[in-house]
Design an enzyme around this catalytic site. Structure first.
Site, mmCIF file in Angstrom:
data_model
loop_
_atom_site.group_PDB
_atom_site.id
_atom_site.type_symbol
_atom_site.label_atom_id
_atom_site.label_comp_id
_atom_site.label_asym_id
_atom_site.label_seq_id
_atom_site.Cartn_x
_atom_site.Cartn_y
_atom_site.Cartn_z
ATOM 1 N N ALA A 13 -36.758 -29.976 12.810
ATOM 2 C CA ALA A 13 -37.977 -30.794 12.754
ATOM 3 C C ALA A 13 -37.720 -32.260 12.410
ATOM 4 O O ALA A 13 -38.641 -32.986 12.069
ATOM 5 C CB ALA A 13 -38.958 -30.170 11.760
ATOM 6 N N SER A 141 -38.744 -22.317 27.321
ATOM 7 C CA SER A 141 -38.898 -23.242 28.444
ATOM 8 C C SER A 141 -39.229 -22.450 29.704
ATOM 9 O O SER A 141 -38.638 -21.401 29.962
ATOM 10 C CB SER A 141 -37.602 -24.018 28.666
ATOM 11 O OG SER A 141 -37.678 -24.706 29.897
ATOM 12 N N TYR A 164 -28.385 -23.440 29.494
ATOM 13 C CA TYR A 164 -29.700 -23.604 28.845
ATOM 14 C C TYR A 164 -30.667 -22.522 29.336
ATOM 15 O O TYR A 164 -31.361 -21.887 28.543
ATOM 16 C CB TYR A 164 -30.245 -24.999 29.161
ATOM 17 C CG TYR A 164 -31.572 -25.305 28.514
ATOM 18 C CD1 TYR A 164 -31.657 -25.520 27.139
ATOM 19 C CD2 TYR A 164 -32.742 -25.392 29.261
ATOM 20 C CE1 TYR A 164 -32.874 -25.806 26.542
ATOM 21 C CE2 TYR A 164 -33.957 -25.689 28.676
ATOM 22 C CZ TYR A 164 -34.020 -25.897 27.308
ATOM 23 O OH TYR A 164 -35.233 -26.181 26.706
HETATM 24 N N1 LIG Z 1 -37.866 -31.902 25.577
HETATM 25 C C1 LIG Z 1 -38.216 -31.074 26.530
HETATM 26 O O1 LIG Z 1 -38.544 -31.474 27.675
HETATM 27 C C2 LIG Z 1 -38.261 -29.588 26.284
HETATM 28 C C3 LIG Z 1 -38.822 -28.748 27.266
HETATM 29 C C4 LIG Z 1 -38.874 -27.381 27.039
HETATM 30 C C5 LIG Z 1 -38.377 -26.858 25.851
HETATM 31 N N2 LIG Z 1 -37.832 -27.690 24.914
HETATM 32 C C6 LIG Z 1 -37.330 -27.100 23.654
HETATM 33 O O2 LIG Z 1 -38.009 -27.697 22.578
HETATM 34 C C7 LIG Z 1 -37.183 -27.678 21.412
HETATM 35 C C8 LIG Z 1 -37.075 -29.079 20.838
HETATM 36 O O3 LIG Z 1 -36.533 -29.929 21.834
HETATM 37 P P1 LIG Z 1 -36.517 -31.515 21.706
HETATM 38 O O4 LIG Z 1 -36.652 -32.030 23.078
HETATM 39 O O5 LIG Z 1 -37.452 -31.959 20.645
HETATM 40 O O6 LIG Z 1 -34.998 -31.746 21.228
HETATM 41 P P2 LIG Z 1 -34.317 -32.905 20.354
HETATM 42 O O7 LIG Z 1 -35.131 -34.140 20.378
HETATM 43 O O8 LIG Z 1 -32.897 -32.931 20.817
HETATM 44 O O9 LIG Z 1 -34.372 -32.330 18.866
HETATM 45 C C9 LIG Z 1 -33.679 -31.156 18.567
HETATM 46 C C10 LIG Z 1 -33.907 -30.811 17.117
HETATM 47 O O10 LIG Z 1 -33.192 -29.571 16.858
HETATM 48 C C11 LIG Z 1 -32.337 -29.788 15.738
HETATM 49 N N3 LIG Z 1 -31.183 -28.915 15.817
HETATM 50 C C12 LIG Z 1 -30.207 -28.871 16.768
HETATM 51 N N4 LIG Z 1 -29.300 -27.931 16.476
HETATM 52 C C13 LIG Z 1 -29.712 -27.358 15.310
HETATM 53 C C14 LIG Z 1 -29.218 -26.339 14.487
HETATM 54 N N5 LIG Z 1 -28.072 -25.689 14.755
HETATM 55 N N6 LIG Z 1 -29.903 -26.006 13.368
HETATM 56 C C15 LIG Z 1 -31.039 -26.636 13.055
HETATM 57 N N7 LIG Z 1 -31.563 -27.628 13.771
HETATM 58 C C16 LIG Z 1 -30.897 -27.981 14.892
HETATM 59 C C17 LIG Z 1 -31.996 -31.277 15.742
HETATM 60 O O11 LIG Z 1 -31.582 -31.653 14.455
HETATM 61 P P3 LIG Z 1 -30.637 -32.951 14.173
HETATM 62 O O12 LIG Z 1 -31.586 -34.119 14.077
HETATM 63 O O13 LIG Z 1 -29.961 -32.613 12.908
HETATM 64 O O14 LIG Z 1 -29.679 -33.071 15.331
HETATM 65 C C18 LIG Z 1 -33.350 -31.851 16.150
HETATM 66 O O15 LIG Z 1 -34.218 -31.920 15.034
HETATM 67 C C19 LIG Z 1 -35.829 -27.119 21.875
HETATM 68 O O16 LIG Z 1 -35.780 -25.730 21.590
HETATM 69 C C20 LIG Z 1 -35.864 -27.353 23.375
HETATM 70 O O17 LIG Z 1 -35.029 -26.469 24.089
HETATM 71 C C21 LIG Z 1 -37.761 -29.039 25.097
#
Ligand SMILES: NC(=O)c1ccc[n+]([C@@H]2O[C@H](COP(=O)([O-])OP(=O)(O)OC[C@H]3O[C@@H](n4cnc5c(N)ncnc54)[C@H](OP(=O)(O)O)[C@@H]3O)[C@@H](O)[C@H]2O)c1
Length: 241
Positions: A13, A141, A164
């Protein structure tokens, strides 16, 4: 939902969609535990997204570290005695990292998106059971939907992100299994797709904001007792697995 202030844990988060989910839940009066790999960074974000009625609390959580998961379960148990909402948002996508081998990409991605999510979920189940209105939201997703992938003319038909997509398909499978396992323990388990959103993960592609993407996760986190379990949705409709 409980009459008392609900308590939610959101993994990953510190930024992107997870941050927006934490903020949106706090704005609805939920006590949010903001999962952060880096606790200092988490505290800064928690201060930014807190509201006068709902102080957001940063907690250390790396879903690939069983030690942080166990310590967090103990902390929540001691401090709050229960958990009402778990949002499994933490996720990574390594398909576009050409320097990694497929073995590295797949094992790292599965470790975070699947193994870590299952381990966190398992650790939180005893606390969610104490809620009597437990909710688990898995951030998945539509790219993993076999139904959509089989449809001719589907908007993402040209997308191929093997690691992914495999990881989110596995997350969807976990969603169905946990929904079944937890159905008689007052815990609802659903998967949501936030939609293609401008975050670090997508190199800020497009103009969909995390706040919009967070809405469906928040809706399913706050489902009432008559709400569904074991379904996959986006903000518009139910999705095929
Ligand atoms: N963006 C899209 O278009 C999209 C679409 C469909 C689904 N999603 C899903 O939505 C979710 C969030 O995506 P996002 O786009 O917001 O990604 P993001 O901006 O890359 O943020 C990812 C978050 O996950 C944390 N994280 C990564 N590895 C971790 C771990 N091992 N333990 C705990 N926290 C961890 C990161 O923490 P740090 O700050 O410490 O790195 C960051 O807070 C993901 O599951 C992604 O697959 C995203």
């Amino acid at each position: 939902m409980n009459q008392v202030q609900p308590i939610a844990l959101v993994s990953g988060a510190t930024r992107g969609i997870g941050r927006a989910i934490a903020q949106g839940l706090a704005q609805k009066g939920v006590k949010v535990l903001l999962g952060a790999r880096n606790l200092e960074a988490g505290r800064e974000v928690a201060a930014q997204v807190s509201t006068p009625d709902a102080q957001v609390e940063a907690v250390e959580l790396d879903t690939t570290s069983q030690a942080t998961i166990d310590a967090l379960a103990a902390l929540i148990g001691e401090k709050y005695g229960r958990l009402d909402i778990l949002v499994n948002n933490a996720g990574i996508s390594l398909d576009f990292y050409p320097d990694l081998s497929v073995r590295e990409k797949l094992s790292k991605t599965l470790e975070t998106n699947v193994v870590g999510t299952a381990a966190l979920t398992d650790a939180m189940i005893p606390l969610l059971e104490k809620s009597r209105h437990g909710r688990i939201v898995n951030v998945s997703s539509v790219l993993a939907s076999f139904t959509s992938r089989g449809e001719e003319g589907w908007i993402y038909e040209d997308v191929a992100m093997p690691t992914y997509q495999a990881s989110k398909a596995a997350l969807n499978a976990l969603t169905l299994s946990y929904a079944k396992l937890l159905a008689d323990r007052h815990i609802k388990v659903n998967a949501i797709c936030p939609g293609l959103t401008a975050t670090d993960a997508t190199n800020h592609y497009g103009d969909r904001k995390p706040e919009q993407a967070a809405k469906v996760a928040i809706e399913y986190a706050l489902l009432d007792d008559a709400g569904p379990t074991g379904i996959f949705v986006d903000e518009q409709s139910k999705l095929g697995w």
